[in-house]
Enzyme design. Structure first.
Site, short mmCIF file in Angstrom:
data_model
loop_
_atom_site.label_atom_id
_atom_site.label_comp_id
_atom_site.label_asym_id
_atom_site.label_seq_id
_atom_site.Cartn_x
_atom_site.Cartn_y
_atom_site.Cartn_z
N LEU A 48 -15.78 3.09 9.56
CA LEU A 48 -15.58 4.34 10.29
C LEU A 48 -14.17 4.41 10.83
O LEU A 48 -13.82 3.80 11.84
CB LEU A 48 -16.59 4.45 11.45
CG LEU A 48 -18.07 4.32 11.08
CD1 LEU A 48 -18.94 4.47 12.32
CD2 LEU A 48 -18.46 5.34 10.02
N ARG A 101 -12.07 15.68 6.74
CA ARG A 101 -12.86 15.95 5.54
C ARG A 101 -14.30 16.30 5.91
O ARG A 101 -14.87 15.74 6.85
CB ARG A 101 -12.86 14.74 4.60
CG ARG A 101 -11.50 14.36 4.09
CD ARG A 101 -11.57 13.12 3.20
NE ARG A 101 -10.39 12.30 3.38
CZ ARG A 101 -10.33 11.01 3.11
NH1 ARG A 101 -11.40 10.36 2.65
NH2 ARG A 101 -9.21 10.33 3.29
N ASN A 106 0.88 -1.18 0.00
CA ASN A 106 0.00 0.00 0.00
C ASN A 106 0.91 1.22 0.00
O ASN A 106 1.50 1.58 1.02
CB ASN A 106 -0.91 -0.01 1.23
CG ASN A 106 -1.90 1.14 1.24
OD1 ASN A 106 -1.82 2.06 0.43
ND2 ASN A 106 -2.83 1.11 2.17
N GLY A 145 -15.33 2.32 14.15
CA GLY A 145 -16.42 1.35 14.12
C GLY A 145 -16.17 0.14 14.99
O GLY A 145 -17.10 -0.38 15.63
N GLU A 146 -14.92 -0.32 15.07
CA GLU A 146 -14.61 -1.51 15.84
C GLU A 146 -14.42 -1.23 17.32
O GLU A 146 -14.60 -2.13 18.15
CB GLU A 146 -13.34 -2.17 15.29
CG GLU A 146 -13.49 -2.74 13.89
CD GLU A 146 -12.15 -3.21 13.32
OE1 GLU A 146 -11.28 -3.63 14.10
OE2 GLU A 146 -11.99 -3.15 12.08
N ASN A 147 -14.04 0.02 17.67
CA ASN A 147 -13.58 0.28 19.03
C ASN A 147 -14.39 1.29 19.82
O ASN A 147 -14.08 1.53 20.99
CB ASN A 147 -12.12 0.76 18.97
CG ASN A 147 -11.20 -0.29 18.40
OD1 ASN A 147 -11.05 -1.36 18.97
ND2 ASN A 147 -10.58 0.01 17.26
N HIS A 162 -13.10 2.58 -0.35
CA HIS A 162 -13.07 1.57 0.72
C HIS A 162 -13.68 0.25 0.25
O HIS A 162 -14.16 -0.55 1.06
CB HIS A 162 -13.81 2.04 1.99
CG HIS A 162 -13.18 3.19 2.69
ND1 HIS A 162 -13.93 4.14 3.36
CD2 HIS A 162 -11.88 3.57 2.82
CE1 HIS A 162 -13.10 5.05 3.88
NE2 HIS A 162 -11.85 4.72 3.57
N LYS A 178 3.43 0.82 3.09
CA LYS A 178 3.24 -0.27 4.05
C LYS A 178 3.27 -1.58 3.29
O LYS A 178 2.90 -1.64 2.12
CB LYS A 178 1.90 -0.11 4.79
CG LYS A 178 1.80 1.12 5.66
CD LYS A 178 0.53 1.14 6.47
CE LYS A 178 -0.70 1.33 5.61
NZ LYS A 178 -1.94 1.45 6.41
N MET A 184 -11.26 10.64 17.04
CA MET A 184 -12.48 10.52 17.83
C MET A 184 -12.17 10.36 19.32
O MET A 184 -12.93 10.87 20.17
CB MET A 184 -13.30 9.31 17.32
CG MET A 184 -14.62 9.11 18.04
SD MET A 184 -15.76 10.52 17.89
CE MET A 184 -16.21 10.39 16.14
N GLU A 192 -8.19 -5.41 5.10
CA GLU A 192 -8.05 -5.07 3.69
C GLU A 192 -6.84 -5.75 3.06
O GLU A 192 -6.87 -6.11 1.89
CB GLU A 192 -7.96 -3.54 3.55
CG GLU A 192 -9.25 -2.83 3.96
CD GLU A 192 -9.15 -1.33 3.91
OE1 GLU A 192 -9.33 -0.76 2.83
OE2 GLU A 192 -8.86 -0.72 4.97
N ARG A 226 -2.63 -2.08 -3.54
CA ARG A 226 -3.82 -1.24 -3.39
C ARG A 226 -3.69 -0.06 -4.35
O ARG A 226 -2.70 0.67 -4.33
CB ARG A 226 -3.94 -0.73 -1.97
CG ARG A 226 -5.14 0.21 -1.79
CD ARG A 226 -5.18 0.82 -0.41
NE ARG A 226 -6.34 1.68 -0.25
CZ ARG A 226 -6.29 2.94 0.18
NH1 ARG A 226 -5.13 3.49 0.49
NH2 ARG A 226 -7.39 3.65 0.31
N ASN A 269 -10.50 7.35 10.25
CA ASN A 269 -10.27 8.77 9.97
C ASN A 269 -10.95 9.16 8.66
O ASN A 269 -11.51 10.24 8.52
CB ASN A 269 -8.77 9.05 9.90
CG ASN A 269 -8.47 10.53 9.87
OD1 ASN A 269 -8.94 11.28 10.72
ND2 ASN A 269 -7.72 10.97 8.89
N GLY A 270 -10.88 8.25 7.68
CA GLY A 270 -11.75 8.33 6.52
C GLY A 270 -12.94 7.42 6.78
O GLY A 270 -12.78 6.35 7.39
#
Length: 408
Positions: A219, A251, A8, A342-344, A190, A15, A293, A394, A101, A221-222
């Protein structure tokens, strides 16, 4: 062999992960950053089974270097040096494919694609639609093909999963000839995450993917949300670019286009100023001065009114899209939350669906607050819609798609 290297690439970093697709095990991962600078930095992490632990237990060892890294090609040499010095051996774990990617595939690429010189030309030509991403992705592709010249390289496009959108969902109501001439339409992003999560959710609930109406909230940062019917994306929040849709870290998401005309005329902002404003100085950062967040919620607890408003705006947009996609699908069998927030963040998950009791959607407070990893149900047993937390992967999705192309 089913080992795949996933890359990526960004403009000044990349990465990577080396994965065994069949076992879904990450053999190594790393980050090469500050490319083009004298203080370049690389991190290489090797993952090994614990010699005395359970079969699932893993030991990680991380190695770091600081050195000048002139360009992406030099960065790949640093990566290869790390594999040679610290393992795992690329001779014993030779990748059968390299998956890349690529953010924007336009309307041309709707599936993972074997990279050829012509494909590189097309990725470059599509940079007009993603000037911040496609050129950087292409730099990584060229450097990786130099490092691994005898291995198939496969491009996996963020936009590809959303090529199933119907015309009513991807068409903007502007002059049709102008839109066609400049390829203006909704593409969505995404896609690898939405595909991975929707398929994982179907397997988890034990129902055929083709039978399910799903809403996936990615969900981070993007951020984006998609309506998925029978495994096919039928609507998604991001548009021509990743700017449209939900409120994000920096954004703006959805905004009246006339705001831009007004700021140009009254505040004297240029096109570049407006681009910088909406992409880098808006969202949570623009509203409350923080883009993460966790920082926003910390400020809320300290009584920061701007942070509280930013949180409410964020949640308002989530609910608006959830309602729209429930209507588009005629209801939802599964709603999934994924990615960092979303996960945390149980508070965001609960707030996003708090007003949907009329649709039979019920969050179980105890399940939602439970702090543990892995896929799990957070709805009540009586909820008409199953609500899940689904960790996204991903890199694994890219590796799966790259391996399928390499074996074809």
């Amino acid at each position: 062999m089913s080992v795949v290297l996933v890359v990526n690439s960004g403009s000044s970093s990349f990465k990577y992960q080396l994965l065994d697709v069949e076992s879904e095990r990450v053999l190594a991962s790393g980050l090469v950053e500050r490319i083009g600078q004298a203080d370049g930095h690389s991190t290489h992490t090797v993952t090994n089974p614990h010699p005395e632990g359970a079969a699932s237990a893993m030991l990680e060892a991380t190695y770091e270097r600081e050195l000048p890294i002139a360009d992406h090609t030099a960065g790949f040499r640093v990566m290869l040096d790390a594999f040679a010095e610290h393992g795992p051996s690329l001779s014993d774990n030779a990748p059968v494919a390299v998956g890349h990617r690529v953010v924007h595939g336009g309307a041309r690429f709707f599936e993972p694609t074997l990279i050829t010189p012509l494909v590189e030309i097309n990725i470059d030509e599509l940079s007009v639609l993603a000037p911040l991403h496609n050129p950087a992705n292409l730099e990584g592709i060229k450097a990786a093909r130099t490092a691994f010249p005898d291995v198939p390289h496969v491009a996996v496009f963020d936009t590809a999963f959303h090529q199933t959108l119907p015309p009513a969902a991807y068409t903007y109501a502007i002059d049709a000839k102008l839109a066609a001439a400049h390829r203006i339409r909704r593409y969505g992003f995404h896609g690898t995450s939405h595909k991975f999560v929707s398929e994982a959710a179907a397997a988890f609930v034990g129902r055929p993917l083709a039978d399910l109406r799903q809403i996936v909230f990615h969900l981070g940062n993007g951020a984006s949300v998609s309506a998925i019917d029978g495994g096919r994306s039928v609507d998604t929040s991001m548009g021509l670019t990743p700017l449209e849709g939900l409120v994000m870290g920096t954004r703006s998401g959805d905004i009246d286009p006339a705001v831009l005309f007004h700021l140009a005329r009254r505040a004297g902002l240029s096109i570049d100023d407006l681009d910088d404003l909406l992409n880098k100085r808006s969202g949570l950062l623009g509203l409350a001065g923080v883009s993460d967040m966790r920082d926003l919620e910390s400020a809320m607890r300290e009584g920061d009114a701007a942070a509280a408003l930013a949180y409410d705006v964020y949640v308002h947009r989530l609910r608006a899209y959830a309602g729209a996609y429930l209507a588009a699908l005629g209801g939802a069998d599964v709603i999934s939350f994924t990615a960092g927030v979303g996960e945390n963040d149980p508070g965001i998950r609960a707030a996003a669906l708090a007003t949907f009791g009329f649709a039979g959607i019920e969050i179980d407070a105890a399940r939602n607050e439970e702090r543990r990893g892995g896929m799990r149900v957070i709805s009540t047993d009586s909820s008409r819609t199953i609500v899940l937390v689904v960790p996204t992967d991903e890199e694994l999705e890219i590796a799966r798609q790259a391996l399928a192309v390499a074996r074809a």
